[in-house]
Each structure stands twice: as C-alpha cells, then as structure tokens.
Write a protein that holds these residues in place. Structure first.
Motif, mmCIF file in Angstrom:
data_model
loop_
_atom_site.group_PDB
_atom_site.id
_atom_site.type_symbol
_atom_site.label_atom_id
_atom_site.label_comp_id
_atom_site.label_asym_id
_atom_site.label_seq_id
_atom_site.Cartn_x
_atom_site.Cartn_y
_atom_site.Cartn_z
ATOM 1 N N ILE A 62 0.838 -1.204 0.000
ATOM 2 C CA ILE A 62 0.000 0.000 0.000
ATOM 3 C C ILE A 62 0.872 1.253 0.000
ATOM 4 O O ILE A 62 0.639 2.190 -0.772
ATOM 5 N N THR A 63 1.899 1.268 0.837
ATOM 6 C CA THR A 63 2.815 2.411 0.886
ATOM 7 C C THR A 63 3.507 2.603 -0.455
ATOM 8 O O THR A 63 3.601 3.718 -0.971
ATOM 9 N N SER A 64 3.954 1.504 -1.043
ATOM 10 C CA SER A 64 4.627 1.561 -2.335
ATOM 11 C C SER A 64 3.705 2.102 -3.421
ATOM 12 O O SER A 64 4.101 2.964 -4.211
ATOM 13 N N VAL A 65 2.475 1.616 -3.462
ATOM 14 C CA VAL A 65 1.507 2.075 -4.479
ATOM 15 C C VAL A 65 1.237 3.564 -4.312
ATOM 16 O O VAL A 65 1.226 4.317 -5.303
ATOM 17 N N HIS A 67 3.135 5.869 -3.053
ATOM 18 C CA HIS A 67 4.305 6.635 -3.497
ATOM 19 C C HIS A 67 4.411 6.644 -5.024
ATOM 20 O O HIS A 67 4.756 7.665 -5.623
ATOM 21 N N LEU A 68 4.110 5.509 -5.651
ATOM 22 C CA LEU A 68 4.137 5.442 -7.115
ATOM 23 C C LEU A 68 3.081 6.368 -7.725
ATOM 24 O O LEU A 68 3.328 7.014 -8.744
ATOM 25 N N ILE A 69 1.915 6.428 -7.111
ATOM 26 C CA ILE A 69 0.850 7.302 -7.613
ATOM 27 C C ILE A 69 1.263 8.767 -7.521
ATOM 28 O O ILE A 69 1.097 9.530 -8.482
ATOM 29 N N ILE A 70 1.844 9.154 -6.400
ATOM 30 C CA ILE A 70 2.328 10.530 -6.242
ATOM 31 C C ILE A 70 3.404 10.828 -7.285
ATOM 32 O O ILE A 70 3.395 11.883 -7.928
ATOM 33 N N SER A 71 4.300 9.878 -7.488
ATOM 34 C CA SER A 71 5.361 10.039 -8.483
ATOM 35 C C SER A 71 4.773 10.223 -9.880
ATOM 36 O O SER A 71 5.213 11.091 -10.638
ATOM 37 N N ASN A 72 3.777 9.412 -10.217
ATOM 38 C CA ASN A 72 3.163 9.524 -11.539
ATOM 39 C C ASN A 72 2.428 10.850 -11.714
ATOM 40 O O ASN A 72 2.438 11.428 -12.798
ATOM 41 N N GLN A 73 1.797 11.332 -10.672
ATOM 42 C CA GLN A 73 1.123 12.626 -10.759
ATOM 43 C C GLN A 73 2.136 13.743 -11.017
ATOM 44 O O GLN A 73 1.888 14.651 -11.813
ATOM 45 N N GLU A 74 3.294 13.642 -10.379
ATOM 46 C CA GLU A 74 4.353 14.635 -10.598
ATOM 47 C C GLU A 74 4.933 14.509 -12.006
ATOM 48 O O GLU A 74 5.221 15.515 -12.661
ATOM 49 N N LEU A 75 5.107 13.263 -12.471
ATOM 50 C CA LEU A 75 5.599 13.053 -13.835
ATOM 51 C C LEU A 75 4.601 13.577 -14.860
ATOM 52 O O LEU A 75 4.991 14.173 -15.873
ATOM 53 N N ASP A 76 3.324 13.351 -14.613
ATOM 54 C CA ASP A 76 2.271 13.869 -15.494
ATOM 55 C C ASP A 76 2.378 15.388 -15.627
ATOM 56 O O ASP A 76 2.342 15.936 -16.726
ATOM 57 N N GLU A 95 3.196 3.182 -14.257
ATOM 58 C CA GLU A 95 1.797 2.851 -14.529
ATOM 59 C C GLU A 95 1.591 1.334 -14.471
ATOM 60 O O GLU A 95 0.658 0.845 -13.834
ATOM 61 N N ASP A 96 2.478 0.598 -15.126
ATOM 62 C CA ASP A 96 2.386 -0.868 -15.104
ATOM 63 C C ASP A 96 2.577 -1.409 -13.690
ATOM 64 O O ASP A 96 1.856 -2.305 -13.251
ATOM 65 N N LEU A 97 3.546 -0.858 -12.985
ATOM 66 C CA LEU A 97 3.837 -1.312 -11.627
ATOM 67 C C LEU A 97 2.670 -1.021 -10.681
ATOM 68 O O LEU A 97 2.339 -1.846 -9.825
ATOM 69 N N ILE A 98 2.035 0.115 -10.847
ATOM 70 C CA ILE A 98 0.872 0.459 -10.018
ATOM 71 C C ILE A 98 -0.220 -0.595 -10.195
ATOM 72 O O ILE A 98 -0.782 -1.096 -9.213
ATOM 73 N N HIS A 99 -0.513 -0.945 -11.440
ATOM 74 C CA HIS A 99 -1.566 -1.934 -11.697
ATOM 75 C C HIS A 99 -1.208 -3.304 -11.116
ATOM 76 O O HIS A 99 -2.061 -3.972 -10.524
ATOM 77 N N LEU A 121 -9.292 -1.782 1.001
ATOM 78 C CA LEU A 121 -8.218 -1.044 0.338
ATOM 79 C C LEU A 121 -8.688 0.314 -0.178
ATOM 80 O O LEU A 121 -7.875 1.181 -0.463
ATOM 81 N N ALA A 122 -9.998 0.496 -0.276
ATOM 82 C CA ALA A 122 -10.548 1.719 -0.862
ATOM 83 C C ALA A 122 -10.078 2.985 -0.138
ATOM 84 O O ALA A 122 -9.815 4.008 -0.775
ATOM 85 N N ASP A 123 -9.956 2.919 1.168
ATOM 86 C CA ASP A 123 -9.549 4.096 1.923
ATOM 87 C C ASP A 123 -8.045 4.142 2.192
ATOM 88 O O ASP A 123 -7.553 5.081 2.800
ATOM 89 N N LYS A 124 -7.312 3.161 1.711
ATOM 90 C CA LYS A 124 -5.878 3.102 1.978
ATOM 91 C C LYS A 124 -5.016 3.382 0.745
ATOM 92 O O LYS A 124 -3.878 3.793 0.864
ATOM 93 N N ILE A 125 -5.573 3.135 -0.432
ATOM 94 C CA ILE A 125 -4.847 3.401 -1.670
ATOM 95 C C ILE A 125 -5.465 4.628 -2.320
ATOM 96 O O ILE A 125 -6.672 4.701 -2.529
ATOM 97 N N THR A 126 -4.615 5.599 -2.641
ATOM 98 C CA THR A 126 -5.062 6.834 -3.269
ATOM 99 C C THR A 126 -5.779 6.535 -4.576
ATOM 100 O O THR A 126 -5.332 5.706 -5.366
ATOM 101 N N GLN A 127 -6.913 7.212 -4.791
ATOM 102 C CA GLN A 127 -7.668 7.041 -6.038
ATOM 103 C C GLN A 127 -6.786 7.482 -7.216
ATOM 104 O O GLN A 127 -6.214 8.564 -7.199
ATOM 105 N N TYR A 128 -6.656 6.617 -8.207
ATOM 106 C CA TYR A 128 -5.809 6.918 -9.367
ATOM 107 C C TYR A 128 -6.507 6.434 -10.622
ATOM 108 O O TYR A 128 -6.812 5.259 -10.760
ATOM 109 N N ASP A 129 -6.773 7.365 -11.526
ATOM 110 C CA ASP A 129 -7.478 7.031 -12.757
ATOM 111 C C ASP A 129 -6.540 6.862 -13.939
ATOM 112 O O ASP A 129 -6.995 6.786 -15.080
#
Length: 156
Positions: A62-65, A67-76, A95-99, A121-129
C-alpha cells in the motif's frame, strides 16, 4: 540475523566416531531459526498462512503504491509542460507497476479475509485514474489510426 555455531571434529576415516590424532576443529555457521514472540518457528515459505506477515506485506505494498501514484502525478505535470522521453518511460513503467501492485494488494487482502482479517483497500490506496499524458498519447494513436484507415467507418 542471529547465527548459531556448531563445532565439528575431524573424524577418523575408519570408524567415523573418534577424532584422529591430527584432528583439526571445523565450525559450521548456520542461521538460527526465526521464531515468534511465543517461541513458535516461523516458516518463510508459509507466508500465506501467517496473517501477521501477510498484513505487514500488505502495508508495504500500500505504501509503495501510494508513493508510485504521487510520483506519476508529478511526472504527469512535468510532461504536460515539456516532453521528455526518459520521464515518459518512467511514467509508463510506474503505470504498469501500479496496476500489478494493486492486483497483488487485492489478492493479499482476499487471503487475509479468509483468515478473518477484514481490510478495505478503498480508503488506503489513493484514487488513481491513470496518467493524463498516457491517455492523451493513446487518444492521438487512435486518431492517427482512424485517419490512416480513411475515416470513421469500414467500407466494403
């Protein structure tokens, strides 16, 4: 990790029970078995049967996901301002790793549920579209493909 040391004598080759006159000492170092606080051995191959270890692994995922989501938002954000192939590659890999990690977390949460540990997991993993940049690239590819095919329809 704790280690144990075991003393071995050089054995006489004839009876294997008494040390030879020119005996030399040999030591074998082995990892000590892992045990729980109550003294029960922990088998690292049976992680699927140990809810405490499974829950720790789930928290790590969960922590890893997140952090990856935050990283992808910054990359975006960076890629919307300026195109960079290295950043785009990192975005695709993340993106692949997040999935994959979300799938792994979902599977682990289901296993924990079988052990009576109910985790949502709904409240623990940041919503990412998904990445806006990758969606935009995909739309452009579809548009280019449509134009190459001569329009919107298929003509026979």
């Amino acid at each position: 990790p704790r280690v144990t040391t075991q003393y071995l004598d050089n054995m006489n080759s004839t009876d294997n029970t008494t040390p030879s006159s020119s005996s030399s000492r040999h030591y074998v170092v082995k990892a000590a078995p892992r045990v729980t606080a109550s003294g029960n051995p922990i088998s690292l191959s049976d992680d699927d049967e140990q809810p405490i270890l499974m829950e720790a692994k789930l928290r790590e995922i969960i922590t890893s996901v997140n952090h990856l989501i935050i990283s992808n938002q910054e990359l975006d954000t960076a890629l919307l301002d300026d195109h960079d192939d290295d950043l785009l590659d990192a975005l695709k890999e993340n993106e692949d790793l997040i999935h994959r990690k979300i799938f792994e977390a979902t599977s682990l949460a289901a296993k924990l549920n079988k052990h009576g540990v109910h985790i949502s997991l709904a409240d623990k993993i940041t919503q990412y579209d998904g990445s806006l940049v990758l969606k935009k690239i995909e739309e452009e590819k579809k548009k280019d493909q449509t134009e190459k095919n001569g329009g919107d329809g298929i003509y026979l």
